[in-house]
Scaffold this motif. Structure first.
Motif, PDB file in Angstrom:
ATOM      1  N   VAL A 172       0.851  -1.188   0.000  1.00  0.00           N
ATOM      2  CA  VAL A 172       0.000   0.000   0.000  1.00  0.00           C
ATOM      3  C   VAL A 172       0.886   1.236   0.000  1.00  0.00           C
ATOM      4  CG1 VAL A 172      -0.167   0.031   2.529  1.00  0.00           C
ATOM      5  CG2 VAL A 172      -1.976   1.095   1.158  1.00  0.00           C
ATOM      6  N   GLN A 173       0.393   2.297  -0.590  1.00  0.00           N
ATOM      7  CA  GLN A 173       1.151   3.540  -0.616  1.00  0.00           C
ATOM      8  C   GLN A 173       1.059   4.263   0.716  1.00  0.00           C
ATOM      9  OE1 GLN A 173      -0.242   5.843  -3.959  1.00  0.00           O
ATOM     10  NE2 GLN A 173       1.052   4.719  -5.405  1.00  0.00           N
ATOM     11  N   GLY A 176      -2.174   5.306   2.830  1.00  0.00           N
ATOM     12  CA  GLY A 176      -3.252   4.393   2.491  1.00  0.00           C
ATOM     13  C   GLY A 176      -3.762   3.613   3.687  1.00  0.00           C
ATOM     14  N   SER A 177      -4.672   2.692   3.394  1.00  0.00           N
ATOM     15  CA  SER A 177      -5.325   1.890   4.434  1.00  0.00           C
ATOM     16  C   SER A 177      -5.310   0.412   4.069  1.00  0.00           C
ATOM     17  CB  SER A 177      -6.782   2.337   4.602  1.00  0.00           C
ATOM     18  OG  SER A 177      -6.863   3.675   5.004  1.00  0.00           O
ATOM     19  N   LEU A 178      -5.336  -0.404   5.100  1.00  0.00           N
ATOM     20  CA  LEU A 178      -5.486  -1.854   4.965  1.00  0.00           C
ATOM     21  C   LEU A 178      -6.295  -2.343   6.152  1.00  0.00           C
ATOM     22  CD1 LEU A 178      -1.967  -3.307   3.971  1.00  0.00           C
ATOM     23  CD2 LEU A 178      -4.041  -3.317   2.551  1.00  0.00           C
ATOM     24  N   ARG A 179      -6.985  -3.450   5.938  1.00  0.00           N
ATOM     25  CA  ARG A 179      -7.639  -4.118   7.054  1.00  0.00           C
ATOM     26  C   ARG A 179      -7.135  -5.552   7.128  1.00  0.00           C
ATOM     27  NH1 ARG A 179     -14.009  -5.484   8.225  1.00  0.00           N
ATOM     28  NH2 ARG A 179     -13.617  -7.028   6.582  1.00  0.00           N
ATOM     29  N   LEU A 180      -6.505  -5.857   8.250  1.00  0.00           N
ATOM     30  CA  LEU A 180      -6.041  -7.218   8.497  1.00  0.00           C
ATOM     31  C   LEU A 180      -7.128  -7.995   9.235  1.00  0.00           C
ATOM     32  CD1 LEU A 180      -2.384  -6.552   9.707  1.00  0.00           C
ATOM     33  CD2 LEU A 180      -3.267  -6.752   7.367  1.00  0.00           C
ATOM     34  N   ALA A 181      -7.146  -9.287   8.998  1.00  0.00           N
ATOM     35  CA  ALA A 181      -8.075 -10.162   9.702  1.00  0.00           C
ATOM     36  C   ALA A 181      -7.308 -11.314  10.326  1.00  0.00           C
ATOM     37  CB  ALA A 181      -9.141 -10.692   8.746  1.00  0.00           C
ATOM     38  N   VAL A 239       0.440   3.759  17.215  1.00  0.00           N
ATOM     39  CA  VAL A 239      -0.661   3.519  16.284  1.00  0.00           C
ATOM     40  C   VAL A 239      -1.959   4.200  16.707  1.00  0.00           C
ATOM     41  CG1 VAL A 239       0.314   1.344  15.514  1.00  0.00           C
ATOM     42  CG2 VAL A 239      -1.420   1.348  17.345  1.00  0.00           C
ATOM     43  N   LYS A 240      -1.952   4.838  17.869  1.00  0.00           N
ATOM     44  CA  LYS A 240      -3.181   5.478  18.332  1.00  0.00           C
ATOM     45  C   LYS A 240      -3.619   6.568  17.369  1.00  0.00           C
ATOM     46  CE  LYS A 240      -2.906   4.342  23.209  1.00  0.00           C
ATOM     47  NZ  LYS A 240      -2.694   4.792  24.607  1.00  0.00           N
ATOM     48  N   GLY A 241      -4.901   6.544  17.067  1.00  0.00           N
ATOM     49  CA  GLY A 241      -5.448   7.495  16.114  1.00  0.00           C
ATOM     50  C   GLY A 241      -5.358   7.032  14.676  1.00  0.00           C
ATOM     51  N   ARG A 242      -4.643   5.922  14.445  1.00  0.00           N
ATOM     52  CA  ARG A 242      -4.490   5.417  13.074  1.00  0.00           C
ATOM     53  C   ARG A 242      -5.031   3.991  12.932  1.00  0.00           C
ATOM     54  NH1 ARG A 242       0.444   4.718  10.783  1.00  0.00           N
ATOM     55  NH2 ARG A 242       1.452   4.187  12.760  1.00  0.00           N
ATOM     56  N   PHE A 243      -4.809   3.138  13.925  1.00  0.00           N
ATOM     57  CA  PHE A 243      -5.221   1.734  13.863  1.00  0.00           C
ATOM     58  C   PHE A 243      -6.363   1.495  14.855  1.00  0.00           C
ATOM     59  CE2 PHE A 243      -0.799  -0.197  12.640  1.00  0.00           C
ATOM     60  CZ  PHE A 243      -0.707   0.686  11.578  1.00  0.00           C
ATOM     61  N   THR A 244      -7.303   0.642  14.445  1.00  0.00           N
ATOM     62  CA  THR A 244      -8.414   0.277  15.308  1.00  0.00           C
ATOM     63  C   THR A 244      -8.566  -1.239  15.314  1.00  0.00           C
ATOM     64  OG1 THR A 244      -9.578   2.333  14.781  1.00  0.00           O
ATOM     65  CG2 THR A 244     -10.882   0.552  15.758  1.00  0.00           C
ATOM     66  N   ILE A 245      -8.679  -1.797  16.505  1.00  0.00           N
ATOM     67  CA  ILE A 245      -8.883  -3.232  16.630  1.00  0.00           C
ATOM     68  C   ILE A 245     -10.347  -3.502  16.972  1.00  0.00           C
ATOM     69  CG2 ILE A 245      -8.223  -3.288  19.079  1.00  0.00           C
ATOM     70  CD1 ILE A 245      -6.881  -6.022  18.504  1.00  0.00           C
ATOM     71  N   SER A 246     -10.893  -4.558  16.390  1.00  0.00           N
ATOM     72  CA  SER A 246     -12.284  -4.929  16.663  1.00  0.00           C
ATOM     73  C   SER A 246     -12.409  -6.433  16.482  1.00  0.00           C
ATOM     74  CB  SER A 246     -13.244  -4.191  15.733  1.00  0.00           C
ATOM     75  OG  SER A 246     -12.987  -4.526  14.371  1.00  0.00           O
ATOM     76  N   HIS A 255      -5.176   2.877   9.104  1.00  0.00           N
ATOM     77  CA  HIS A 255      -5.278   4.070   8.251  1.00  0.00           C
ATOM     78  C   HIS A 255      -3.987   4.874   8.356  1.00  0.00           C
ATOM     79  CE1 HIS A 255      -9.515   3.462   7.457  1.00  0.00           C
ATOM     80  NE2 HIS A 255      -9.811   3.452   8.745  1.00  0.00           N
ATOM     81  N   HIS A 256      -3.825   5.796   7.408  1.00  0.00           N
ATOM     82  CA  HIS A 256      -2.674   6.714   7.419  1.00  0.00           C
ATOM     83  C   HIS A 256      -1.363   5.944   7.577  1.00  0.00           C
ATOM     84  CE1 HIS A 256      -5.700   9.794   7.703  1.00  0.00           C
ATOM     85  NE2 HIS A 256      -6.145   9.298   8.841  1.00  0.00           N
ATOM     86  N   LEU A 257      -1.215   4.911   6.795  1.00  0.00           N
ATOM     87  CA  LEU A 257      -0.040   4.051   6.922  1.00  0.00           C
ATOM     88  C   LEU A 257       1.226   4.794   6.529  1.00  0.00           C
ATOM     89  CD1 LEU A 257      -1.662   0.772   5.683  1.00  0.00           C
ATOM     90  CD2 LEU A 257      -0.447   1.032   7.857  1.00  0.00           C
ATOM     91  N   LYS A 258       2.300   4.447   7.228  1.00  0.00           N
ATOM     92  CA  LYS A 258       3.602   5.070   7.015  1.00  0.00           C
ATOM     93  C   LYS A 258       4.605   3.986   6.611  1.00  0.00           C
ATOM     94  CE  LYS A 258       2.619   8.121  10.951  1.00  0.00           C
ATOM     95  NZ  LYS A 258       3.110   8.581  12.280  1.00  0.00           N
ATOM     96  N   PRO A 259       5.681   4.358   5.956  1.00  0.00           N
ATOM     97  CA  PRO A 259       6.699   3.352   5.603  1.00  0.00           C
ATOM     98  C   PRO A 259       7.208   2.587   6.824  1.00  0.00           C
ATOM     99  CG  PRO A 259       7.078   5.360   4.371  1.00  0.00           C
ATOM    100  CD  PRO A 259       5.970   5.666   5.342  1.00  0.00           C
TER     101      PRO A 259
END
Length: 128
Positions: A12-13, A16-21, A64-71, A84-88
């Motif tokens: 991802v650039q 960008g965003s990804l959702r892991l499962a 990761v606070k403010g960028r990643f959410t676990i559910s 969200h807002h992924l960084k290198p």
């Protein structure tokens, strides 16, 4: 033993965003707290986030606070990590792990000895 399988990784650039499962084989999935960890090349594995068995306790690392959410969706035996807002610097292999000790609450979730089962990991690469 609980078997865990991660999915959703990829390239991802930046920004960008990804959702892991993380999907489990065990029907008593709700008896486990689930943690997400990551390991970048040449670095130690570090805790990212955790969610309790019922989903009413969550904890995450400061980076990761403010960028990643676990559910989680216990009906599907799956825990998600929305990124969200992924960084290198987020580039790493991401692992999920199950802990019976963390079922009620995510306390000191970064302590890896608390986990009973680990998945094989999924690669996340953030690059332009």
């Amino acid at each position: 033993q609980l078997q865990l399988v991660e999915s959703g990784g990829g390239l991802v650039q930046p920004g960008g965003s990804l959702r892991l499962a993380c999907t489990a084989s065990e029907f008593t999935f709700a008896n486990y707290g689930i943690g997400w960890f990551r390991q970048a090349p040449g670095k130690e594995r570090e805790g990212v986030a955790c969610i309790s068995g019922a989903g009413d306790s969550v904890s995450s690392a400061d980076f990761v606070k403010g960028r990643f959410t676990i559910s989680r969706d216990n009906a599907k035996n799956t825990v998600y990590l929305q990124m969200h807002h992924l960084k290198p610097e987020d580039t790493a292999v991401y692992y999920c792990a199950a802990s019976s000790a963390l079922r009620p609450m995510c306390v000191l979730f970064q302590r890896q000895h608390q986990y009973d089962s680990w998945g094989q990991g999924t690669q996340v690469t953030v690059s332009s």
